[in-house]
Design a protein around this motif. Structure first.
Motif, PDB file in Angstrom:
ATOM      1  N   GLN A  91       5.171   3.287   5.408  1.00 30.77           N
ATOM      2  CA  GLN A  91       4.456   2.495   6.259  1.00 30.77           C
ATOM      3  C   GLN A  91       3.838   2.580   7.336  1.00 30.77           C
ATOM      4  O   GLN A  91       2.811   2.486   7.606  1.00 30.77           O
ATOM      5  CB  GLN A  91       5.446   1.239   5.969  1.00 30.77           C
ATOM      6  CG  GLN A  91       6.212   0.644   5.317  1.00 30.77           C
ATOM      7  CD  GLN A  91       6.118  -0.876   5.426  1.00 30.77           C
ATOM      8  OE1 GLN A  91       5.945  -1.653   6.101  1.00 30.77           O
ATOM      9  NE2 GLN A  91       7.695  -0.882   5.062  1.00 30.77           N
ATOM     10  N   GLU A  92       4.482   3.579   8.430  1.00 29.52           N
ATOM     11  CA  GLU A  92       4.130   4.093   9.496  1.00 29.52           C
ATOM     12  C   GLU A  92       3.037   5.049   8.775  1.00 29.52           C
ATOM     13  O   GLU A  92       2.040   4.985  10.046  1.00 29.52           O
ATOM     14  CB  GLU A  92       5.158   5.336  10.160  1.00 29.52           C
ATOM     15  CG  GLU A  92       6.338   4.139  10.872  1.00 29.52           C
ATOM     16  CD  GLU A  92       5.951   3.240  11.511  1.00 29.52           C
ATOM     17  OE1 GLU A  92       4.971   3.933  12.247  1.00 29.52           O
ATOM     18  OE2 GLU A  92       6.217   2.019  11.546  1.00 29.52           O
ATOM     19  N   THR A 121      -1.377   4.571  10.428  1.00 29.96           N
ATOM     20  CA  THR A 121      -2.208   4.892  10.627  1.00 29.96           C
ATOM     21  C   THR A 121      -3.896   5.398  10.146  1.00 29.96           C
ATOM     22  O   THR A 121      -4.328   5.162  10.812  1.00 29.96           O
ATOM     23  CB  THR A 121      -1.241   6.824  10.890  1.00 29.96           C
ATOM     24  OG1 THR A 121      -0.377   6.428  11.530  1.00 29.96           O
ATOM     25  CG2 THR A 121      -2.409   8.202  11.098  1.00 29.96           C
ATOM     26  N   TYR A 122      -3.435   5.338   8.813  1.00 32.49           N
ATOM     27  CA  TYR A 122      -4.830   5.030   7.909  1.00 32.49           C
ATOM     28  C   TYR A 122      -5.473   3.753   8.223  1.00 32.49           C
ATOM     29  O   TYR A 122      -6.788   3.887   8.319  1.00 32.49           O
ATOM     30  CB  TYR A 122      -4.300   5.114   6.335  1.00 32.49           C
ATOM     31  CG  TYR A 122      -4.470   6.681   6.287  1.00 32.49           C
ATOM     32  CD1 TYR A 122      -5.082   7.613   6.550  1.00 32.49           C
ATOM     33  CD2 TYR A 122      -3.032   6.824   5.011  1.00 32.49           C
ATOM     34  CE1 TYR A 122      -4.653   8.833   5.524  1.00 32.49           C
ATOM     35  CE2 TYR A 122      -2.878   8.123   5.114  1.00 32.49           C
ATOM     36  CZ  TYR A 122      -3.548   9.357   5.084  1.00 32.49           C
ATOM     37  OH  TYR A 122      -3.509  10.750   4.475  1.00 32.49           O
ATOM     38  N   VAL A 123      -4.796   2.844   9.005  1.00 34.98           N
ATOM     39  CA  VAL A 123      -5.417   1.220   8.875  1.00 34.98           C
ATOM     40  C   VAL A 123      -5.923   2.044  10.501  1.00 34.98           C
ATOM     41  O   VAL A 123      -7.575   1.233  10.760  1.00 34.98           O
ATOM     42  CB  VAL A 123      -3.930   0.166   8.796  1.00 34.98           C
ATOM     43  CG1 VAL A 123      -5.178  -1.341   9.685  1.00 34.98           C
ATOM     44  CG2 VAL A 123      -3.971  -0.275   7.011  1.00 34.98           C
ATOM     45  N   ILE A 149       0.932  -1.587   0.062  1.00 33.35           N
ATOM     46  CA  ILE A 149      -0.092   0.071  -0.271  1.00 33.35           C
ATOM     47  C   ILE A 149       1.247   1.465   0.266  1.00 33.35           C
ATOM     48  O   ILE A 149       0.549   2.440  -0.831  1.00 33.35           O
ATOM     49  CB  ILE A 149      -1.030  -0.096   2.122  1.00 33.35           C
ATOM     50  CG1 ILE A 149      -2.061  -1.252   1.210  1.00 33.35           C
ATOM     51  CG2 ILE A 149      -1.696   1.260   1.307  1.00 33.35           C
ATOM     52  CD1 ILE A 149      -2.596  -1.056   1.750  1.00 33.35           C
ATOM     53  N   ALA A 150       2.200   1.344   0.731  1.00 33.07           N
ATOM     54  CA  ALA A 150       2.528   1.969   0.824  1.00 33.07           C
ATOM     55  C   ALA A 150       3.322   2.810  -0.669  1.00 33.07           C
ATOM     56  O   ALA A 150       3.892   3.902  -0.520  1.00 33.07           O
ATOM     57  CB  ALA A 150       4.123   1.619   1.839  1.00 33.07           C
ATOM     58  N   ALA A 151       3.445   1.659  -1.070  1.00 38.50           N
ATOM     59  CA  ALA A 151       4.742   1.575  -2.175  1.00 38.50           C
ATOM     60  C   ALA A 151       3.176   2.150  -3.813  1.00 38.50           C
ATOM     61  O   ALA A 151       4.268   3.662  -4.690  1.00 38.50           O
ATOM     62  CB  ALA A 151       4.903   0.573  -2.964  1.00 38.50           C
TER      63      ALA A 151
END
Length: 218
Positions: free
Chosen positions: A185-186, A190-192, A177-179
């Motif tokens: 990734q942090e 936070t979003y999750v 998701i970050a990519a």
């Protein structure tokens, strides 16, 4: 010192229960607080002992593990208990039904002891024990059986949170998701966390099912 994770072991085979209990109790951060041989006893014991995690078999007498899981961790349960389903049956439908019932994870009994211990620890933290590719395969196969519900999450989530939820439902890991979104990734974590809190969901597995039921992914 941090209190050990309290575990209830439920399996209709005494040798399996003894084996699991021996492995779990050997860990300084884990403690078996009870054992039982059927789903009804698991529900009753969990109500009295309040374990952090129930290690649950699927095929058992009196009440099977799927129904017991639904009573312990399903929708509408006031004080849900985290359930890790451990079974000899590697069937997609068992996995799917266990997760729909509210289980936080699924393992096979022939998994190495380390995987069982890691699974208990993972589920105890509130995380789901499913690799992204497993989520993708299961939901892809059974999405047609997830009934859509009325209501739109768009009013409860910010646009970026909706985007992250869709990617979770597609089976992407935090790093993927970050990519995809070109963020850290942090930030994804936070979003999750925000998504789970806003939608009152326990973990990523519930988020996947939520996304499909609300038509965010087809």
């Amino acid at each position: 010192m941090t209190a050990p994770i309290r575990v209830l072991v439920c399996d209709d085979q005494a040798l399996i229960r003894t084996g699991f209990t021996t492995i779990i109790d050997a860990q300084p951060d884990l403690a078996v607080v009870g054992e039982c041989g059927d789903g009804r006893a698991a529900v009753d014991l969990a109500g009295r002992l309040r374990p952090d995690v129930v290690v649950m078999d699927v095929r058992m007498p009196v009440l099977d593990g799927i129904e017991a899981t639904r009573l312990l961790a399903g929708a509408g349960v006031t004080e849900p208990v985290k359930v890790l389903v451990v079974t000899t049956f590697n069937l997609d439908e068992y996995v799917y039904e266990a997760l729909r019932a509210g289980a936080s994870g699924f393992l096979l009994k022939d998994a190495p002891p380390g995987q069982l211990l890691n699974g208990i620890r993972t589920v105890a933290t509130g995380a789901a024990l499913l690799a992204p590719e497993v989520t993708r395969r299961l939901i892809g196969r059974f999405a047609a059986r997830i009934r859509p519900v009325e209501g739109t999450p768009e009013s409860r989530l910010a646009p970026r949170e909706l985007e992250v939820l869709r990617l979770i439902a597609e089976g992407l890991s935090n790093s993927e998701i970050a990519a995809n979104l070109v963020i850290s990734q942090e930030t994804v974590k936070t979003y999750v966390s925000r998504i789970l809190a806003k939608l009152d969901l326990r973990d990523r597995v519930q988020a996947v099912v939520y996304a499909y039921r609300h038509g965010l992914v087809t």
